[in-house]
Design an enzyme around this catalytic site. Structure first.
Site, PDB file in Angstrom:
ATOM      1  N   ASP A   1      43.450  78.000  43.652  1.00 29.15           N
ATOM      2  CA  ASP A   1      42.735  78.276  42.467  1.00 29.15           C
ATOM      3  C   ASP A   1      41.490  79.215  42.768  1.00 29.15           C
ATOM      4  OD1 ASP A   1      44.525  78.442  39.775  1.00 29.15           O
ATOM      5  OD2 ASP A   1      42.929  76.291  39.346  1.00 29.15           O
TER       6      ASP A   1
ATOM      7  N   ASP B   1      49.903  80.571  30.220  1.00 28.10           N
ATOM      8  CA  ASP B   1      49.130  80.272  30.303  1.00 28.10           C
ATOM      9  C   ASP B   1      48.941  79.650  28.557  1.00 28.10           C
ATOM     10  OD1 ASP B   1      47.862  80.034  32.735  1.00 28.10           O
ATOM     11  OD2 ASP B   1      46.854  81.259  31.970  1.00 28.10           O
TER      12      ASP B   1
END
Length: 251
Positions: free
Chosen positions: A11, A130
């Site tokens: 990330d 998500d």
């Protein structure tokens, strides 16, 4: 039997690898280039790079960093964050990525999945979902988990597959960074609802968690970040453990 894949995730924020809990409390986790090289040496099956603030900051993915990482690794490389058009996808593929990960842009304009799949092939398109358990159902979120949608998770995964996605990257926001284990129920539901590969993401804390998600669902890969970044679970040891559990992995 198809071998299960172990995938570290980088990330990226401001050019650094970061990690949060439930998509907040972001902390530095190291240099992405060094981590990428380490993961190749450790036997990771693939690498995922997500520019987590590109959409929120309304900018493009860090192509220069993608190029640098791609030149140093020899495993499949998926890149996401800020990819809103076919042209954006072309730039990322040209930078050395093997696959494109779409999230918010696909929700806002689903035909983008089809456009990129037609240009580069279904195997190049990863639909990142998500999801969060809200009011007794799993719903899809976008914009780095900051914006709720009315999309139901299983329905959206099926729609993405129909539109041309070759893979689903399913991240449970409830489990993300908690190290309490993967979200088995939604991972099972999505992996049984689609015929394309599903990557489980969010919640890995022990080697047993990987075994559990592989044994109890149809996911073909498991993704993690901090447990790999900080050496809590070395990938070679994880693969050896999974072998002892009769879970097929590449060694």
């Amino acid at each position: 039997m198809l071998k299960k894949r172990i995938i570290p995730c980088l990330d990226i924020k401001n050019g650094r690898t970061v990690k949060g809990i439930n998509f907040v409390d972001i902390q530095d986790a190291g240099d992405p280039l060094e981590l990428a090289k380490r993961y190749v040496d450790e036997g990771a099956d693939e690498l995922v790079f997500l520019d987590i603030t590109a959409t929120l900051e309304k900018r493009k993915t860090l192509t220069e960093l993608v190029t640098r990482i791609a030149s140093e690794i020899n495993i499949p490389f998926t890149v996401g964050g800020g990819i809103n058009t076919l042209e954006d996808a072309k730039k990322i593929i040209d930078s050395g990525a093997d696959k494109i990960s779409l999230n918010s842009a696909a929700i806002l304009r689903p035909e983008l999945i089809t456009e990129i799949a037609r240009e580069f092939g279904n195997q190049c398109v990863v639909l990142a979902v998500d999801t969060k358990f809200v009011n007794d159902e799993w719903k899809v979120f976008r914009s780095g988990g900051t914006v709720s949608t009315e999309l139901k998770t299983v329905d959206w995964a099926k729609k993405g597959a129909e539109l041309g996605a070759g893979e689903i990257l399913l991240t449970s926001m409830n489990n993300d960074g908690t190290k309490n284990g993967f979200a088995i129920d939604i991972s099972k539901a999505v992996s049984e609802a689609v015929t394309i590969p599903v990557i489980a993401s969010g919640g890995a804390g022990t080697m047993e968690h990987f075994a559990e998600v592989f044994n109890r669902t149809n996911v073909t890969a498991a993704l993690a970040a901090s447990v790999f970044h900080f050496g809590q679970i070395p990938i070679p040891q994880l693969k050896k453990y999974l072998q002892t559990q009769n879970i097929p992995v590449r060694i």
